[in-house]
Every structure is written in structure tokens, then in C-alpha cells.
Scaffold this active site. Structure first.
Site, mmCIF file in Angstrom:
data_model
loop_
_atom_site.group_PDB
_atom_site.id
_atom_site.type_symbol
_atom_site.label_atom_id
_atom_site.label_comp_id
_atom_site.label_asym_id
_atom_site.label_seq_id
_atom_site.Cartn_x
_atom_site.Cartn_y
_atom_site.Cartn_z
ATOM 1 N N TYR A 65 -1.306 -8.268 7.508
ATOM 2 C CA TYR A 65 -2.518 -9.190 7.768
ATOM 3 C C TYR A 65 -2.135 -11.028 8.248
ATOM 4 O O TYR A 65 -3.186 -10.777 8.761
ATOM 5 C CB TYR A 65 -4.396 -9.199 6.828
ATOM 6 C CG TYR A 65 -4.467 -7.577 6.986
ATOM 7 C CD1 TYR A 65 -3.862 -6.837 7.808
ATOM 8 C CD2 TYR A 65 -5.304 -7.273 6.086
ATOM 9 C CE1 TYR A 65 -4.088 -5.431 8.291
ATOM 10 C CE2 TYR A 65 -5.593 -5.950 6.479
ATOM 11 C CZ TYR A 65 -5.472 -4.900 7.038
ATOM 12 O OH TYR A 65 -6.013 -3.840 6.935
ATOM 13 N N SER A 108 -3.349 -10.082 1.652
ATOM 14 C CA SER A 108 -3.082 -10.365 3.530
ATOM 15 C C SER A 108 -2.245 -11.539 3.455
ATOM 16 O O SER A 108 -2.172 -11.528 4.646
ATOM 17 C CB SER A 108 -4.707 -11.499 3.599
ATOM 18 O OG SER A 108 -5.191 -10.312 3.851
ATOM 19 N N ASP A 156 0.889 -1.499 0.391
ATOM 20 C CA ASP A 156 0.373 0.108 0.379
ATOM 21 C C ASP A 156 1.093 1.168 -0.123
ATOM 22 O O ASP A 156 0.923 1.946 -0.535
ATOM 23 C CB ASP A 156 -1.072 -0.219 1.177
ATOM 24 C CG ASP A 156 -2.567 0.471 0.836
ATOM 25 O OD1 ASP A 156 -2.823 1.119 2.425
ATOM 26 O OD2 ASP A 156 -2.518 1.690 0.524
HETATM 27 N N1 APR Z 1 5.110 -5.477 -5.195
HETATM 28 C C1 APR Z 1 4.871 -6.129 -4.927
HETATM 29 N N2 APR Z 1 4.442 -7.116 -3.514
HETATM 30 C C2 APR Z 1 5.009 -6.179 -2.396
HETATM 31 C C3 APR Z 1 5.305 -5.207 -2.549
HETATM 32 C C4 APR Z 1 5.451 -4.082 -4.027
HETATM 33 N N3 APR Z 1 6.299 -3.059 -3.647
HETATM 34 N N4 APR Z 1 5.772 -4.261 -1.093
HETATM 35 C C5 APR Z 1 5.076 -5.840 -0.649
HETATM 36 N N5 APR Z 1 4.771 -6.976 -1.599
HETATM 37 C C6 APR Z 1 4.249 -7.981 -0.263
HETATM 38 C C7 APR Z 1 4.638 -7.854 0.448
HETATM 39 O O1 APR Z 1 6.058 -8.568 0.670
HETATM 40 C C8 APR Z 1 3.379 -9.185 1.069
HETATM 41 O O2 APR Z 1 3.532 -10.295 0.108
HETATM 42 O O3 APR Z 1 2.492 -7.956 -0.915
HETATM 43 C C9 APR Z 1 1.844 -9.485 0.672
HETATM 44 C C10 APR Z 1 1.200 -7.891 1.769
HETATM 45 O O4 APR Z 1 1.828 -6.810 2.958
HETATM 46 P P1 APR Z 1 1.279 -6.398 2.620
HETATM 47 O O5 APR Z 1 1.482 -5.172 1.678
HETATM 48 O O6 APR Z 1 2.003 -5.687 4.344
HETATM 49 O O7 APR Z 1 -0.895 -6.042 3.314
HETATM 50 P P2 APR Z 1 -1.675 -6.581 3.528
HETATM 51 O O8 APR Z 1 -0.507 -8.125 4.353
HETATM 52 O O9 APR Z 1 -2.423 -7.328 2.953
HETATM 53 O O10 APR Z 1 -1.631 -6.065 5.257
HETATM 54 C C11 APR Z 1 -2.832 -4.947 4.658
HETATM 55 O O11 APR Z 1 -0.608 -3.692 5.806
HETATM 56 O O12 APR Z 1 0.066 -1.760 4.670
HETATM 57 C C12 APR Z 1 -0.957 -2.109 5.531
HETATM 58 O O13 APR Z 1 -2.342 -0.630 4.448
HETATM 59 C C13 APR Z 1 -2.111 -1.673 4.653
HETATM 60 O O14 APR Z 1 -3.341 -2.108 6.576
HETATM 61 C C14 APR Z 1 -3.276 -2.553 4.877
HETATM 62 C C15 APR Z 1 -2.120 -3.468 5.662
#
Ligand code: APR
Length: 171
Positions: free
Chosen positions: A125, A121, A32
Site C-alpha cells: 500500500y 500499509s 496477509d
Molecule cells: N511478519 C511481519 N511483517 C511482515 C511479514 C511477516 N511474515 N511479511 C511481510 N511483512 C511486512 C512487510 O515487510 C511490510 O513492512 O508487513 C508490512 C506490510 O506490508 P504488506 O503485507 O504489503 O501490507 P500493506 O502494505 O498493508 O498492503 C496490504 O497487501 O497483502 C496484501 O491483502 C493485502 O491487499 C492487502 C495489501
């Protein structure tokens, strides 16, 4: 066509990239944060304009919202909110499946020919990656059975995720 790649989703030249957002939909950490940083402030402004369905919630868990991609190479960002993983007994798998299905439906509605997903997630998450990847792949396969004209990319940031997706997609 479905494929898994290792990389940074903010660099992908696809029609839509999917953001693993939270229900407030105003940015955060993880992917995000990376997407908002790369897209620029206009993305924040566009998210601010998405109406709240209830106080503090622009996108309920499992649903999806679309905005332009602004400075990103992608035309659109599809924001979806995955479930926070508790113990697998609180409807997490159904909610995660909804994220993929609703994001794909929104991509189709906007005539996207390609869409890239992060591993929704499985970061902050806490969703176990194997189970999450199984859900992602089965939703993608089901969707392609109905609509062949969209390319689905699973963009893995971590090598361990790419290995899991490659195994699932080879089946
Ligand atoms: N490109 C692709 N994947 C990425 C990138 C990137 N630039 N950065 C991180 N990721 C991957 C992480 O390694 C993980 O495998 O995205 C996946 C999802 O991880 P998170 O970003 O932590 O998302 P999530 O687990 O769904 O949690 C969502 O996190 O950032 C906050 O605002 C968001 O509150 C929400 C929560």
C-alpha cells in the site's frame, strides 16, 4: 509496555497478531499471505463468515475485525485494512491512525494482554515507513496512557523498519 522487534509475526506467541488485510478480507500477499498460510484454511473459512458491509467489503479501511488464530501461536488475528497511500492529502494519516486505535480497542474487548502489529500499509500500500511508524507509535503511546495492561509489539520484518521504530520509541 511498547517494544519493536525484528521477525516474522506468524511466529509470535502473543494473544493477538494484527493482519494488514484488504477490504475483501480473504487473504492476499505480504503479511496477509503469510498469516493465512501459517493459520491454515480455517482462517479463510472464518473470514468468509465475516459479513460484508457492502459488496466485496468485509472490513472497511481503518476498521478492524477479529477471528481466532487457528494454527498460529497467537490466540487471535485482528484484521485491519490500512489506507493505500496516494499523496498524504487523502486522509491517509487519519485512516492509518484508526487502524491502530480500532485494533487496540478490539484487543482490549477480547481481554488480550499482548498484541503485535506489522508495519501496516508500508508494503504493497506504499505508505512511507517513517510517517507510518510515527502514527503507529503515537497511537500506541496514547492508548497505553489509558490502558496500561497490554503489551504492544511492533514486529518489523525489515531491518530498516526496526531502526526507525527503535529511534521513535527511544524518544
Ligand atoms: N511478519 C511481519 N511483517 C511482515 C511479514 C511477516 N511474515 N511479511 C511481510 N511483512 C511486512 C512487510 O515487510 C511490510 O513492512 O508487513 C508490512 C506490510 O506490508 P504488506 O503485507 O504489503 O501490507 P500493506 O502494505 O498493508 O498492503 C496490504 O497487501 O497483502 C496484501 O491483502 C493485502 O491487499 C492487502 C495489501
Amino acid at each position: 509496555m511498547i517494544k519493536a522487534i525484528k521477525g516474522d509475526i506468524t511466529k509470535l506467541e502473543v494473544d493477538a497478531i494484527v493482519n494488514a488485510a484488504n477490504e475483501l478480507m480473504l487473504g492476499g500477499g505480504g503479511v496477509d499471505g503469510a498469516i493465512h498460510d501459517a493459520a491454515g484454511d480455517e482462517l479463510f473459512e472464518a473470514c468468509l463468515k465475516v459479513p460484508e458491509v457492502r459488496p466485496g467489503v468485509r472490513c472497511p479501511t481503518g476498521q478492524a475485525r477479529i477471528t481466532p488464530g487457528f494454527k498460529l501461536p497467537a490466540k487471535f488475528v485482528i484484521h485491519t485494512v490500512g489506507p493505500v497511500y496516494l499523496d498524504g492529502k487523502h486522509g491517509e494519516s487519519a485512516k492509518l491512525g484508526n487502524c491502530y486505535r480500532n485494533s487496540l480497542a478490539l484487543a482490549l474487548e477480547n481481554n488480550c494482554k499482548s498484541i503485535a502489529f506489522p508495519c501496516i500499509s508500508t508494503g504493497i500500500y506504499g505508505y512511507p515507513i517513517e510517517e507510518a511508524a510515527e502514527i503507529a507509535c503515537s497511537e500506541a503511546k496514547a492508548f497505553l496512557a489509558q490502558h496500561e495492561n497490554i503489551e504492544i509489539v511492533f514486529c518489523c520484518f525489515l531491518n530498516r523498519d526496526k531502526i526507525i521504530y527503535d529511534k521513535l520509541l527511544a524518544q
